[in-house]
Enzyme design. Structure first.
Site, PDB file in Angstrom:
ATOM      1  CB  SER A   1      -0.846  -0.001   1.275  1.00  0.00           C
ATOM      2  OG  SER A   1      -1.437   1.264   1.502  1.00  0.00           O
TER       3      SER A   1
ATOM      4  CE1 TYR B   1      -3.690  -2.311   5.468  1.00  0.00           C
ATOM      5  CE2 TYR B   1      -2.704  -0.219   4.860  1.00  0.00           C
ATOM      6  CZ  TYR B   1      -3.400  -1.363   4.511  1.00  0.00           C
ATOM      7  OH  TYR B   1      -3.787  -1.556   3.211  1.00  0.00           O
TER       8      TYR B   1
HETATM    9  N1  LIG Z   1      -9.051  -0.975  -0.352  1.00  0.00           N
HETATM   10  C1  LIG Z   1      -8.045  -0.133  -0.243  1.00  0.00           C
HETATM   11  O1  LIG Z   1      -8.238   1.104  -0.194  1.00  0.00           O
HETATM   12  C2  LIG Z   1      -6.613  -0.666  -0.235  1.00  0.00           C
HETATM   13  C3  LIG Z   1      -5.561   0.225  -0.474  1.00  0.00           C
HETATM   14  C4  LIG Z   1      -4.239  -0.241  -0.483  1.00  0.00           C
HETATM   15  C5  LIG Z   1      -3.989  -1.589  -0.256  1.00  0.00           C
HETATM   16  N2  LIG Z   1      -5.030  -2.433  -0.028  1.00  0.00           N
HETATM   17  C6  LIG Z   1      -4.710  -3.862   0.220  1.00  0.00           C
HETATM   18  O2  LIG Z   1      -5.360  -4.671  -0.746  1.00  0.00           O
HETATM   19  C7  LIG Z   1      -5.526  -5.978  -0.222  1.00  0.00           C
HETATM   20  C8  LIG Z   1      -6.931  -6.469  -0.539  1.00  0.00           C
HETATM   21  O3  LIG Z   1      -7.872  -5.657   0.130  1.00  0.00           O
HETATM   22  P1  LIG Z   1      -9.263  -5.221  -0.531  1.00  0.00           P
HETATM   23  O4  LIG Z   1      -9.236  -3.756  -0.674  1.00  0.00           O
HETATM   24  O5  LIG Z   1      -9.578  -6.057  -1.691  1.00  0.00           O
HETATM   25  O6  LIG Z   1     -10.256  -5.537   0.704  1.00  0.00           O
HETATM   26  P2  LIG Z   1     -11.461  -6.564   0.849  1.00  0.00           P
HETATM   27  O7  LIG Z   1     -12.434  -6.400  -0.270  1.00  0.00           O
HETATM   28  O8  LIG Z   1     -11.957  -6.391   2.239  1.00  0.00           O
HETATM   29  O9  LIG Z   1     -10.769  -8.000   0.673  1.00  0.00           O
HETATM   30  C9  LIG Z   1      -9.930  -8.538   1.670  1.00  0.00           C
HETATM   31  C10 LIG Z   1      -9.690 -10.008   1.348  1.00  0.00           C
HETATM   32  O10 LIG Z   1      -8.800 -10.521   2.343  1.00  0.00           O
HETATM   33  C11 LIG Z   1      -9.362 -11.700   2.888  1.00  0.00           C
HETATM   34  N3  LIG Z   1      -9.003 -11.873   4.279  1.00  0.00           N
HETATM   35  C12 LIG Z   1      -9.117 -10.976   5.298  1.00  0.00           C
HETATM   36  N4  LIG Z   1      -8.761 -11.547   6.446  1.00  0.00           N
HETATM   37  C13 LIG Z   1      -8.414 -12.833   6.156  1.00  0.00           C
HETATM   38  C14 LIG Z   1      -7.983 -13.943   6.939  1.00  0.00           C
HETATM   39  N5  LIG Z   1      -7.834 -13.860   8.269  1.00  0.00           N
HETATM   40  N6  LIG Z   1      -7.711 -15.114   6.304  1.00  0.00           N
HETATM   41  C15 LIG Z   1      -7.866 -15.226   4.963  1.00  0.00           C
HETATM   42  N7  LIG Z   1      -8.285 -14.204   4.170  1.00  0.00           N
HETATM   43  C16 LIG Z   1      -8.565 -13.040   4.775  1.00  0.00           C
HETATM   44  C17 LIG Z   1     -10.871 -11.539   2.735  1.00  0.00           C
HETATM   45  O11 LIG Z   1     -11.477 -12.832   2.661  1.00  0.00           O
HETATM   46  P3  LIG Z   1     -12.398 -13.515   3.791  1.00  0.00           P
HETATM   47  O12 LIG Z   1     -13.019 -12.426   4.605  1.00  0.00           O
HETATM   48  O13 LIG Z   1     -13.387 -14.313   2.977  1.00  0.00           O
HETATM   49  O14 LIG Z   1     -11.458 -14.391   4.555  1.00  0.00           O
HETATM   50  C18 LIG Z   1     -10.970 -10.827   1.404  1.00  0.00           C
HETATM   51  O15 LIG Z   1     -10.985 -11.750   0.353  1.00  0.00           O
HETATM   52  C19 LIG Z   1      -5.218  -5.896   1.272  1.00  0.00           C
HETATM   53  O16 LIG Z   1      -3.933  -6.436   1.514  1.00  0.00           O
HETATM   54  C20 LIG Z   1      -5.210  -4.395   1.547  1.00  0.00           C
HETATM   55  O17 LIG Z   1      -4.357  -4.055   2.625  1.00  0.00           O
HETATM   56  C21 LIG Z   1      -6.327  -2.017  -0.023  1.00  0.00           C
END
Ligand SMILES: NC(=O)c1ccc[n+]([C@@H]2O[C@H](COP(=O)([O-])OP(=O)(O)OC[C@H]3O[C@@H](n4cnc5c(N)ncnc54)[C@H](OP(=O)(O)O)[C@@H]3O)[C@@H](O)[C@H]2O)c1
Length: 278
Positions: free
Chosen positions: A157, A171
């Site tokens: 990120s 984070y």
């Molecule tokens: N959204 C943003 O603004 C943003 C910005 C920069 C970076 N990111 C990064 O992008 C990545 C994906 O996030 P996203 O934005 O797509 O969010 P999201 O839609 O909430 O997806 C998060 C994913 O992680 C999985 N997950 C969470 N906890 C878990 C656990 N304990 N075991 C296994 N899987 C788990 C969830 O699956 P389950 O709940 O089904 O387990 C879900 O598939 C993350 O690493 C986040 O830090 C996001």
């Protein structure tokens, strides 16, 4: 994300560069992970999908099979558990799957201050955000080295490149780990047909902020600050194939991160704190 940033979409080019390769995507049940799975399948890969919500994984697997003829596997995994990476790899090994492409994407946020959570919560969070990424990488790398082919994206990120602020204490530190870790892996294995990239997005329109309970704060940001998961994935894959080890998708994110990194740390920290809602 600018058009140049998006890279060549297979929908436009019809190319399937990952034909017959197996990709493992963690956190494939929503958001960025789901978009990675869809795009990798469109580019010819077979996809192993890992997360806790198996109903979503099964629905996605069926969709990928129908639309791209992709072979899929779903693995129920709670990456907050230290045993999860080994269990995922055992499940794949039982099916004879060798991972050529790893996307360490699963992640979440703990929005409050450090002492607002018990140690068990932090312990499980570190497993999810750091330990699982390090271990899965360690477990897939020997096969990649042997086959002289590997692709690895560590989803970090912009927070990993900027000063930390109040809330989400671990984070930025976890994401900074992924940036440095990717640089080392690229330095060590880059000459052996293996490409490693730390993908550093800004805000993405996913469920992340609903799950973390920060939707209200984040909704105050202007719309242009948000990218779609599809654009971030296309940009990330393009950067990986170009050999970019640390990649910030989107002109605005690139520019603002560069500017913040040029400022004295105390100023940058104030601006970042403002964005975090302080
Ligand atoms: N959204 C943003 O603004 C943003 C910005 C920069 C970076 N990111 C990064 O992008 C990545 C994906 O996030 P996203 O934005 O797509 O969010 P999201 O839609 O909430 O997806 C998060 C994913 O992680 C999985 N997950 C969470 N906890 C878990 C656990 N304990 N075991 C296994 N899987 C788990 C969830 O699956 P389950 O709940 O089904 O387990 C879900 O598939 C993350 O690493 C986040 O830090 C996001």
């Amino acid at each position: 994300v600018s058009p140049r940033d998006k890279g060549e979409s297979p929908a436009r080019s019809g190319s399937r560069p990952y034909e017959g390769r197996w990709a493992l995507v963690t956190g494939a049940s929503s958001g960025l992970g789901e978009a990675f799975a869809v795009e990798l399948a469109a580019r010819g890969a077979n996809v192993a999908l890992a997360a806790r919500r198996t109903d979503r994984l099964a629905a996605l697997a069926a969709r990928l099979g129908d639309s791209h003829g992709t072979r899929t596997l779903t693995v129920a995994a709670d990456l907050g558990q230290a045993s999860a990476p080994a269990e995922i790899m055992d499940a794949l090994q039982c099916e004879g799957v060798a991972v050529d492409f790893l996307v360490n994407n699963a992640g979440s946020g703990l929005k409050d201050r450090y002492l607002d959570y018990d140690w068990a919560a932090h312990d499980s969070y570190l497993n999810l955000m750091v330990r699982s990424c390090a271990e899965l990488s360690w477990r897939v790398l020997p096969g990649m080295v042997e086959r002289r082919y590997g692709r690895m994206i560590q989803v970090a990120s912009v927070a990993g490149l900027l000063p930390g602020s109040r809330g989400h204490t671990l984070y930025g530190a976890c994401k900074a780990f992924l940036v440095s870790f990717s640089q080392s892996l690229a330095a060590e294995y880059g000459g052996q047909g293996i490409k490693v990239s730390a993908l550093c997005p800004g805000f993405i329109s996913t469920e992340f902020h609903d799950v973390a309970g920060t939707r209200e704060v984040v909704a105050r940001q202007p719309r242009f600050m948000f990218s779609s998961p599809e654009d971030v994935v296309a940009s990330g894959l393009h950067a990986l194939e170009r050999g970019q080890v640390v990649h910030i998708p989107g002109k605005i994110n690139k520019l603002s991160t560069r500017l913040l990194r040029e400022l004295p740390t105390a100023w940058a920290a104030k601006i970042v704190a403002g964005q975090a809602g302080d």
